[in-house]
Design a protein around this motif. Structure first.
Motif, PDB file in Angstrom:
ATOM      1  N   TYR A 113       0.831  -1.208   0.000  1.00 38.20           N
ATOM      2  CA  TYR A 113       0.000   0.000   0.000  1.00 38.20           C
ATOM      3  C   TYR A 113       0.867   1.261   0.000  1.00 38.20           C
ATOM      4  CZ  TYR A 113      -3.607   3.342   1.353  1.00 38.20           C
ATOM      5  OH  TYR A 113      -4.455   4.417   1.391  1.00 38.20           O
ATOM      6  N   LEU A 114       1.850   1.314   0.885  1.00 40.39           N
ATOM      7  CA  LEU A 114       2.724   2.489   0.934  1.00 40.39           C
ATOM      8  C   LEU A 114       3.562   2.607  -0.336  1.00 40.39           C
ATOM      9  CD1 LEU A 114       3.989   2.603   4.639  1.00 40.39           C
ATOM     10  CD2 LEU A 114       2.161   3.915   3.557  1.00 40.39           C
ATOM     11  N   THR A 115       3.924   1.469  -0.913  1.00 37.81           N
ATOM     12  CA  THR A 115       4.649   1.498  -2.186  1.00 37.81           C
ATOM     13  C   THR A 115       3.781   2.105  -3.281  1.00 37.81           C
ATOM     14  OG1 THR A 115       5.963  -0.446  -1.589  1.00 37.81           O
ATOM     15  CG2 THR A 115       5.801   0.080  -3.922  1.00 37.81           C
ATOM     16  N   TYR A 138      -6.137  -0.308  -5.216  1.00 39.77           N
ATOM     17  CA  TYR A 138      -5.975  -0.196  -3.766  1.00 39.77           C
ATOM     18  C   TYR A 138      -7.155   0.508  -3.102  1.00 39.77           C
ATOM     19  CZ  TYR A 138      -1.298  -2.092  -4.048  1.00 39.77           C
ATOM     20  OH  TYR A 138      -0.236  -2.939  -4.238  1.00 39.77           O
ATOM     21  N   ALA A 139      -8.260   0.617  -3.835  1.00 41.59           N
ATOM     22  CA  ALA A 139      -9.523   1.133  -3.290  1.00 41.59           C
ATOM     23  C   ALA A 139      -9.363   2.492  -2.614  1.00 41.59           C
ATOM     24  CB  ALA A 139     -10.124   0.120  -2.307  1.00 41.59           C
ATOM     25  N   MET A 140      -8.636   3.393  -3.261  1.00 48.05           N
ATOM     26  CA  MET A 140      -8.469   4.753  -2.741  1.00 48.05           C
ATOM     27  C   MET A 140      -9.618   5.609  -3.278  1.00 48.05           C
ATOM     28  SD  MET A 140      -4.370   5.176  -3.364  1.00 48.05           S
ATOM     29  CE  MET A 140      -3.203   3.906  -2.880  1.00 48.05           C
ATOM     30  N   GLU A 141     -10.735   5.579  -2.581  1.00 51.90           N
ATOM     31  CA  GLU A 141     -11.958   6.211  -3.081  1.00 51.90           C
ATOM     32  C   GLU A 141     -11.789   7.708  -3.332  1.00 51.90           C
ATOM     33  OE1 GLU A 141     -15.908   4.629  -1.572  1.00 51.90           O
ATOM     34  OE2 GLU A 141     -14.568   4.096   0.083  1.00 51.90           O
ATOM     35  N   GLU A 142     -11.123   8.381  -2.420  1.00 48.90           N
ATOM     36  CA  GLU A 142     -10.963   9.831  -2.569  1.00 48.90           C
ATOM     37  C   GLU A 142     -10.214  10.174  -3.857  1.00 48.90           C
ATOM     38  OE1 GLU A 142      -9.077  13.596  -0.053  1.00 48.90           O
ATOM     39  OE2 GLU A 142      -9.341  11.639   0.914  1.00 48.90           O
ATOM     40  N   GLU A 143      -9.217   9.377  -4.173  1.00 51.19           N
ATOM     41  CA  GLU A 143      -8.452   9.597  -5.403  1.00 51.19           C
ATOM     42  C   GLU A 143      -9.268   9.222  -6.636  1.00 51.19           C
ATOM     43  OE1 GLU A 143      -5.005  10.451  -7.770  1.00 51.19           O
ATOM     44  OE2 GLU A 143      -5.287  10.756  -5.617  1.00 51.19           O
TER      45      GLU A 143
END
Length: 373
Positions: A113-115, A138-143
């Motif tokens: 995730y951090l990568t 990675y399911a980053m909804e805001e992005e």
């Protein structure tokens, strides 16, 4: 994502640091085969004692295998399209991201995730499509739903170029509609797009996406799809975080089915590690690693069932065949009650055989009981 930092012995910490430095100096965008070949030539030339060089070489190999796991996982981000002659496959882009890999503190594991965040902030700053791909996986909804970064023209382009991929098809459909459209209205079952995205996440080890969809997809459907994919996950033995999460959730719903499915892979790996007719050390070591992987990354419920299966079958066989390393591994994961029951079974075997190695392994159980009591 926060990780608790464990204090490593100085020897281990130093070896890890040296191995990482060697890899980071050589890897860049190169193929891992070339990096491994170069490091095999460099390490013997280092002015180090043999007792240090050999473990260092093994540690470098371990870290390279972890990078290979990460690369194999992220190759699947790119849709499989025919490659024109003279053109580089899009999956080769993964090698460009290798310098941005982030390692978990004190471990030999990559923080996926951090990568991904690191790659998005640095390598993909001016590469919106790949940045959006990482966000989706990675399911980053805001992005994903940021209309300022991804206007309708870009989203239209994404939809055309990435339409054959289940993850991007799901997020594009979700952006254009509401969550209700992701379910069949009559039976409230997830539609095909959502299910295919969930299967992709499990298969390729995108743990954040698995967690996100698990809480949306419903327990019954999650159990159904999870059990269908569980055997393949056990066979691959690749995605630690996904296996831990899925194992915990499935064992809460149907522990017997999970144990039955896992036992086939677990015992097969153990048997091949013990009875390797071809005497191939590589295959033997691979199966030993698979046994260790399954025990380490499954939940407590499944671990207890696996070790106790068929009256502690694997523990008894490890005792019979004098497999001290596997026997020690199994003992580490037994609780007080199971240790007592396993000791009774081992005692009966020892009473029949009366071998010297049996006596020493029996002492291991006694010492383990004393530490627990």
């Amino acid at each position: 994502m926060n990780h608790t930092t464990e204090l490593l012995p100085l020897k281990v910490a130093a070896a890890r640091t040296v191995a990482l430095l060697l890899i980071q100096k050589q890897i860049r965008w190169r193929k891992l085969v070339e990096v491994a070949r170069t490091l095999r030539e460099i390490i013997p030339k280092l002015k180090l004692p043999i007792k240090i060089r050999r473990p260092l070489q093994e540690l470098v190999s371990l870290l390279l295998r972890e990078i290979q796991r990460w690369a194999d996982k992220h190759v699947e981000m790119f849709p499989k399209v025919p490659v024109k002659i003279g053109r580089t496959p899009r999956s080769e882009h993964v090698r460009m991201f290798q310098p941005w890999i982030v390692w978990k503190p004190g471990k030999y594991e990559i923080d996926d995730y951090l990568t991904a965040k690191n790659i998005m902030q640095n390598e993909c700053k001016n590469w919106p499509q790949v940045r959006w791909q990482f966000a989706c996986c990675y399911a980053m909804e805001e992005e994903i739903f940021d209309d300022w970064k991804y206007d309708r023209h870009r989203r239209s382009t994404f939809k055309k170029t990435l339409s054959d991929h289940p993850v991007y098809e799901f997020w594009s459909a979700l952006y254009e509609a509401r969550w209700e459209s992701m379910f069949e209205t009559e039976r409230r079952l997830p539609n095909q797009k959502m299910t295919q995205c969930f299967i992709f996440a499990i298969t390729n080890g995108y743990c954040e996406l698995v967690k996100f969809l698990w809480h949306k997809i419903g327990l019954n459907h999650g159990e159904y799809v999870g059990l269908l994919q569980w055997k393949a996950s056990c066979f691959r033995c690749r995605d630690r975080d996904t296996m831990k999460f899925l194992c915990t959730k499935l064992c809460e719903l149907n522990p017997k089915a999970v144990a039955r499915i896992t036992w086939c892979t677990f015992f097969d790996a153990f048997y091949k590690a013990v009875n390797n007719e071809e005497t191939d050390k590589v295959i033997e070591q691979k199966n030993r690693c698979k046994v260790q992987f399954l025990l380490t990354n499954c939940c407590d419920v499944l671990r207890k069932r696996l070790l106790g299966m068929e009256n502690f079958r694997v523990i008894c066989d490890a005792f019979r065949y004098n497999l001290g390393d596997l026997f020690t591994l199994f003992l580490e994961h037994l609780d007080k009650d199971d240790l007592r029951a396993a000791r009774e079974v081992v005692d009966r075997i020892h009473d029949r055989t009366r071998t010297s190695h049996g006596s020493s392994m029996k002492q291991m159980i006694l010492r383990k009981q004393q530490t627990i009591n």
